[in-house]
Enzyme design. Structure first.
Site, PDB file in Angstrom:
ATOM      1  N   PHE A  17      32.578  34.684  39.164  1.00 23.02           N
ATOM      2  CA  PHE A  17      33.535  33.618  39.533  1.00 23.02           C
ATOM      3  C   PHE A  17      33.876  33.641  41.032  1.00 23.02           C
ATOM      4  CE2 PHE A  17      38.401  33.186  39.582  1.00 23.02           C
ATOM      5  CZ  PHE A  17      38.380  31.846  39.946  1.00 23.02           C
ATOM      6  N   LYS A  40      24.006  41.955  38.049  1.00 21.54           N
ATOM      7  CA  LYS A  40      23.399  42.419  36.797  1.00 21.54           C
ATOM      8  C   LYS A  40      23.276  41.280  35.790  1.00 21.54           C
ATOM      9  CE  LYS A  40      24.290  46.136  33.425  1.00 21.54           C
ATOM     10  NZ  LYS A  40      25.245  47.210  33.085  1.00 21.54           N
ATOM     11  N   THR A  42      25.734  40.227  33.711  1.00 16.67           N
ATOM     12  CA  THR A  42      26.379  40.605  32.451  1.00 16.67           C
ATOM     13  C   THR A  42      26.845  39.314  31.784  1.00 16.67           C
ATOM     14  OG1 THR A  42      28.602  40.667  33.399  1.00 16.67           O
ATOM     15  CG2 THR A  42      27.290  42.706  33.562  1.00 16.67           C
ATOM     16  N   GLU A  88      33.405  45.090  36.028  1.00 14.52           N
ATOM     17  CA  GLU A  88      33.915  44.604  34.745  1.00 14.52           C
ATOM     18  C   GLU A  88      35.358  44.217  35.032  1.00 14.52           C
ATOM     19  OE1 GLU A  88      32.492  44.071  31.874  1.00 14.52           O
ATOM     20  OE2 GLU A  88      30.527  44.844  32.448  1.00 14.52           O
ATOM     21  N   THR A 129      42.233  44.684  43.435  1.00 17.75           N
ATOM     22  CA  THR A 129      43.156  43.805  42.721  1.00 17.75           C
ATOM     23  C   THR A 129      44.602  44.280  42.845  1.00 17.75           C
ATOM     24  OG1 THR A 129      43.843  43.240  40.456  1.00 17.75           O
ATOM     25  CG2 THR A 129      42.450  45.150  40.663  1.00 17.75           C
ATOM     26  N   ASP A 130      45.541  43.352  42.699  1.00 14.65           N
ATOM     27  CA  ASP A 130      46.962  43.739  42.712  1.00 14.65           C
ATOM     28  C   ASP A 130      47.325  44.601  41.495  1.00 14.65           C
ATOM     29  OD1 ASP A 130      46.892  41.742  40.730  1.00 14.65           O
ATOM     30  OD2 ASP A 130      48.474  40.508  41.625  1.00 14.65           O
ATOM     31  N   GLU A 131      46.433  44.615  40.477  1.00 14.44           N
ATOM     32  CA  GLU A 131      46.762  45.362  39.259  1.00 14.44           C
ATOM     33  C   GLU A 131      46.774  46.869  39.491  1.00 14.44           C
ATOM     34  OE1 GLU A 131      45.156  43.780  35.646  1.00 14.44           O
ATOM     35  OE2 GLU A 131      44.826  41.818  36.548  1.00 14.44           O
ATOM     36  N   TYR A 153      41.237  48.783  32.883  1.00 14.45           N
ATOM     37  CA  TYR A 153      40.642  47.979  33.969  1.00 14.45           C
ATOM     38  C   TYR A 153      41.267  48.366  35.310  1.00 14.45           C
ATOM     39  CZ  TYR A 153      40.339  44.029  37.243  1.00 14.45           C
ATOM     40  OH  TYR A 153      40.175  43.254  38.376  1.00 14.45           O
ATOM     41  N   ALA A 155      42.924  50.966  36.099  1.00 13.71           N
ATOM     42  CA  ALA A 155      42.671  52.370  36.450  1.00 13.71           C
ATOM     43  C   ALA A 155      41.277  52.534  37.035  1.00 13.71           C
ATOM     44  CB  ALA A 155      42.838  53.255  35.220  1.00 13.71           C
ATOM     45  N   LYS A 157      39.570  50.203  38.620  1.00 11.46           N
ATOM     46  CA  LYS A 157      39.578  49.600  39.968  1.00 11.46           C
ATOM     47  C   LYS A 157      40.280  50.541  40.958  1.00 11.46           C
ATOM     48  CE  LYS A 157      38.314  46.060  41.154  1.00 11.46           C
ATOM     49  NZ  LYS A 157      36.989  45.610  41.658  1.00 11.46           N
ATOM     50  N   LYS A 192      39.479  34.221  30.512  1.00 10.93           N
ATOM     51  CA  LYS A 192      40.699  34.452  31.295  1.00 10.93           C
ATOM     52  C   LYS A 192      41.703  33.334  31.030  1.00 10.93           C
ATOM     53  CE  LYS A 192      38.763  38.019  33.261  1.00 10.93           C
ATOM     54  NZ  LYS A 192      37.914  38.000  34.422  1.00 10.93           N
ATOM     55  N   ARG A 276      49.649  41.837  24.248  1.00 11.00           N
ATOM     56  CA  ARG A 276      48.630  42.776  24.734  1.00 11.00           C
ATOM     57  C   ARG A 276      49.271  44.164  24.800  1.00 11.00           C
ATOM     58  NH1 ARG A 276      46.343  41.271  30.603  1.00 11.00           N
ATOM     59  NH2 ARG A 276      44.743  40.118  29.488  1.00 11.00           N
TER      60      ARG A 276
HETATM   61  P1  NAD Z   1      33.625  38.106  37.086  1.00 12.62           P
HETATM   62  O1  NAD Z   1      33.810  38.918  35.851  1.00 12.62           O
HETATM   63  O2  NAD Z   1      33.643  36.612  37.013  1.00 12.62           O
HETATM   64  O3  NAD Z   1      32.259  38.500  37.822  1.00 12.62           O
HETATM   65  C1  NAD Z   1      31.802  39.809  37.937  1.00 12.62           C
HETATM   66  C2  NAD Z   1      30.326  39.734  38.351  1.00 12.62           C
HETATM   67  O4  NAD Z   1      29.848  41.074  38.529  1.00 12.62           O
HETATM   68  C3  NAD Z   1      29.435  39.076  37.307  1.00 12.62           C
HETATM   69  O5  NAD Z   1      28.546  38.155  37.926  1.00 12.62           O
HETATM   70  C4  NAD Z   1      28.676  40.248  36.701  1.00 12.62           C
HETATM   71  O6  NAD Z   1      27.377  39.889  36.214  1.00 12.62           O
HETATM   72  C5  NAD Z   1      28.600  41.188  37.886  1.00 12.62           C
HETATM   73  N1  NAD Z   1      28.433  42.604  37.491  1.00 12.62           N
HETATM   74  C6  NAD Z   1      29.149  43.285  36.549  1.00 12.62           C
HETATM   75  N2  NAD Z   1      28.696  44.544  36.465  1.00 12.62           N
HETATM   76  C7  NAD Z   1      27.694  44.675  37.386  1.00 12.62           C
HETATM   77  C8  NAD Z   1      26.861  45.740  37.779  1.00 12.62           C
HETATM   78  N3  NAD Z   1      26.953  46.951  37.189  1.00 12.62           N
HETATM   79  N4  NAD Z   1      25.959  45.529  38.753  1.00 12.62           N
HETATM   80  C9  NAD Z   1      25.835  44.305  39.340  1.00 12.62           C
HETATM   81  N5  NAD Z   1      26.590  43.258  38.991  1.00 12.62           N
HETATM   82  C10 NAD Z   1      27.519  43.436  38.029  1.00 12.62           C
HETATM   83  O7  NAD Z   1      34.742  38.639  38.088  1.00 12.62           O
HETATM   84  P2  NAD Z   1      35.625  37.898  39.192  1.00 12.62           P
HETATM   85  O8  NAD Z   1      36.823  37.349  38.548  1.00 12.62           O
HETATM   86  O9  NAD Z   1      34.737  37.033  39.991  1.00 12.62           O
HETATM   87  O10 NAD Z   1      36.076  39.152  40.061  1.00 12.62           O
HETATM   88  C11 NAD Z   1      35.293  39.591  41.170  1.00 12.62           C
HETATM   89  C12 NAD Z   1      35.983  40.798  41.794  1.00 12.62           C
HETATM   90  O11 NAD Z   1      37.308  40.432  42.206  1.00 12.62           O
HETATM   91  C13 NAD Z   1      36.148  41.973  40.836  1.00 12.62           C
HETATM   92  O12 NAD Z   1      35.899  43.157  41.540  1.00 12.62           O
HETATM   93  C14 NAD Z   1      37.610  41.907  40.410  1.00 12.62           C
HETATM   94  O13 NAD Z   1      38.117  43.182  40.108  1.00 12.62           O
HETATM   95  C15 NAD Z   1      38.256  41.327  41.651  1.00 12.62           C
HETATM   96  N6  NAD Z   1      39.490  40.545  41.419  1.00 12.62           N
HETATM   97  C16 NAD Z   1      39.504  39.524  40.511  1.00 12.62           C
HETATM   98  C17 NAD Z   1      40.679  38.783  40.331  1.00 12.62           C
HETATM   99  C18 NAD Z   1      40.747  37.629  39.348  1.00 12.62           C
HETATM  100  O14 NAD Z   1      41.850  37.124  39.087  1.00 12.62           O
HETATM  101  N7  NAD Z   1      39.635  37.161  38.797  1.00 12.62           N
HETATM  102  C19 NAD Z   1      41.827  39.088  41.078  1.00 12.62           C
HETATM  103  C20 NAD Z   1      41.757  40.145  42.010  1.00 12.62           C
HETATM  104  C21 NAD Z   1      40.578  40.857  42.172  1.00 12.62           C
HETATM  105  P1  TYD Z   2      44.209  37.283  32.472  1.00 14.68           P
HETATM  106  O1  TYD Z   2      43.671  35.953  32.887  1.00 14.68           O
HETATM  107  O2  TYD Z   2      43.487  38.068  31.419  1.00 14.68           O
HETATM  108  O3  TYD Z   2      44.432  38.123  33.800  1.00 14.68           O
HETATM  109  P2  TYD Z   2      45.162  39.573  34.009  1.00 14.68           P
HETATM  110  O4  TYD Z   2      45.413  40.211  32.702  1.00 14.68           O
HETATM  111  O5  TYD Z   2      44.127  40.266  34.805  1.00 14.68           O
HETATM  112  O6  TYD Z   2      46.434  39.274  34.765  1.00 14.68           O
HETATM  113  O7  TYD Z   2      45.693  37.072  31.947  1.00 14.68           O
HETATM  114  C1  TYD Z   2      46.699  36.517  32.774  1.00 14.68           C
HETATM  115  C2  TYD Z   2      48.010  36.636  32.014  1.00 14.68           C
HETATM  116  O8  TYD Z   2      47.936  35.821  30.847  1.00 14.68           O
HETATM  117  C3  TYD Z   2      48.295  38.040  31.516  1.00 14.68           C
HETATM  118  O9  TYD Z   2      49.710  38.275  31.579  1.00 14.68           O
HETATM  119  C4  TYD Z   2      47.839  38.012  30.069  1.00 14.68           C
HETATM  120  C5  TYD Z   2      48.130  36.584  29.658  1.00 14.68           C
HETATM  121  N1  TYD Z   2      47.224  36.003  28.633  1.00 14.68           N
HETATM  122  C6  TYD Z   2      47.779  35.373  27.504  1.00 14.68           C
HETATM  123  O10 TYD Z   2      49.012  35.295  27.340  1.00 14.68           O
HETATM  124  N2  TYD Z   2      46.914  34.842  26.580  1.00 14.68           N
HETATM  125  C7  TYD Z   2      45.559  34.912  26.726  1.00 14.68           C
HETATM  126  O11 TYD Z   2      44.815  34.433  25.825  1.00 14.68           O
HETATM  127  C8  TYD Z   2      45.022  35.539  27.900  1.00 14.68           C
HETATM  128  C9  TYD Z   2      43.529  35.627  28.117  1.00 14.68           C
HETATM  129  C10 TYD Z   2      45.894  36.068  28.833  1.00 14.68           C
END
Ligand code: NAD
Ligand code: TYD
Length: 342
Positions: A17, A40, A42, A88, A129-131, A153, A155, A157, A192, A276
């Site tokens: 994404f 990869k 996934t 992941e 991530t902020d998590e 997750y 932990a 990161k 998500k 959760r």
């Molecule tokens: P995503 O799950 O959409 O994408 C992850 C990508 O990594 C996928 O294309 C997957 O195929 C690839 N991948 C997974 N394991 C792999 C491996 N072993 N080798 C090579 N490729 C691999 O994730 P995203 O939401 O785009 O997040 C990207 C990064 O940003 C992550 O590191 C995540 O921790 C961080 N992040 C995400 C958010 C969010 O809200 N989505 C917020 C803060 C930080």
């Molecule tokens: P998510 O998109 O999984 O991001 P993160 O857990 O990394 O913050 O979830 C965002 C918030 O929404 C989180 O507080 C969990 C909640 N949530 C629901 O209430 N229902 C759902 O089906 C999902 C996927 C998340």
């Protein structure tokens, strides 16, 4: 301020994404940049995320694992900069099975760091991530705060980040770290919250809100998150971490209501389901440090959310096959159907 100039990047996780948006923005903004994607593919990776740029001669795609040293070594040839998005990323999956999280987010990152060091990589951006700060009751997390992750997750990161930091301190690898907040926009996997709720609402299906829905997340548009990563790449101080937050805190219930309204649906689709495990109540970021580099989010939240809904409405071909083939999303749906609490 002297800026770091990246000429040939290895972008890992570039078919996901945020990574795919970063690649799009980067190719458009820097006409001489070359990018190699290592992904990869996934369940979360999708080549369709590269639609429109896949034929760009400055882009090379390699399918492979960041945890595989020979693949990583080959991908680093001629590269000066690594931006690591590969991970992941779904908290709920990490609660079910944390193994793949440790393998990619910790071990895979160590393989990447080691190969970067050997290859003489000049800049390494670790996307975190902020998590990693864990649940914060009040105020806003600053980069100097302790990392107190609470989900597997978060932990993994945090473990990855600390390893990256150790490579900066021990080996002098030029590492910068970004800690982004909850991101939304086109091409996010429909497991998500935002895309799951948009696609369910478009289909007239219930939206499973965990617990009371009063958990707070700080939402950032994916374009702003990627711009923040780019600014940190160019101007961040080696060894430092930078918070990248949208500055738009909302309860889950509030964002759910906004999604429903944008989809032309009412609150009758909301289902409060079992919470959760160890659900973090609130994240909040102090982004002053990134602002001193010249970054600030620019996308108005309401406009970005409306455009995200419009993207899912117009791109059913992208999400429906993923949703229908996602055993996990189906599993979660069924689990929660029997666990409605209100
Ligand atoms: P995503 O799950 O959409 O994408 C992850 C990508 O990594 C996928 O294309 C997957 O195929 C690839 N991948 C997974 N394991 C792999 C491996 N072993 N080798 C090579 N490729 C691999 O994730 P995203 O939401 O785009 O997040 C990207 C990064 O940003 C992550 O590191 C995540 O921790 C961080 N992040 C995400 C958010 C969010 O809200 N989505 C917020 C803060 C930080
Ligand atoms: P998510 O998109 O999984 O991001 P993160 O857990 O990394 O913050 O979830 C965002 C918030 O929404 C989180 O507080 C969990 C909640 N949530 C629901 O209430 N229902 C759902 O089906 C999902 C996927 C998340």
């Amino acid at each position: 301020m002297d800026e770091f100039k990246a000429e040939h990047l290895l972008v890992t996780g570039g078919a996901g994404f945020i990574g795919s948006m970063y690649v799009r923005q980067s190719l458009a903004a820097y006409p001489t940049r070359r990018i190699t994607i290592l992904d990869k593919l996934t369940y979360a990776g999708n080549l369709a995320n590269l639609a429109g740029i896949v034929d760009e001669p400055r882009l090379t795609f390699v399918q492979g694992d960041i945890a595989d040293p020979p693949t990583v070594r080959a991908c680093l040839e001629g590269v000066d900069t690594v931006v690591n998005f590969a991970a992941e990323t779904h908290v709920d999956r990490s609660i079910q099975d944390a193994g793949s999280f440790v393998l990619t987010d910790v071990y895979g990152l160590q393989v990447l760091l080691n190969a970067a060091l050997t290859a003489g990589i000049r800049r390494f951006v670790q996307v975190s991530t902020d998590e990693v700060y864990g649940d914060i009751e009040s105020g806003a997390s600053r980069e100097s705060d302790p990392l107190l992750p609470r989900s597997p997750y978060a932990a993994s990161k945090a473990g990855g980040e600390l390893l990256a930091r150790s490579y900066a301190i021990t080996h002098g690898l030029n590492v910068v770290i970004t800690r982004g907040s909850n991101t939304f926009g086109p091409r996010q996997h429909p497991e998500k919250l935002v895309p799951l709720f948009i696609t369910n609402a478009l289909d007239g299906k219930p939206l499973p809100v965990y617990g009371d829905g009063l958990q707070v997340r700080d939402w950032i548009a994916v374009e702003d998150h990627c711009a923040g990563i780019e600014v940190v790449l160019r101007r961040g101080a080696a060894g430092e971490a930078y918070n990248i937050g949208g500055g738009h805190p909302l309860t889950n219930l509030r964002i759910t209501e906004q999604i429903l309204a944008l989809c032309g649906r009412g609150p009758e689709l909301i289902r409060h389901v079992r919470d959760r495990k160890a659900h973090d109540r609130r994240y909040a970021l102090d982004c002053e440090k990134a602002r001193t580099l010249g970054w600030a989010p620019t996308r108005p939240f309401a406009e970005a959310l409306a455009q995200t809904v419009a993207w899912y409405r117009d791109n059913e071909d992208w999400w429906r096959p993923t949703l229908e083939s996602s055993a996990f999303v189906e599993h979660v749906r069924q689990t929660y159907e029997g666990a409605v609490i209100g």
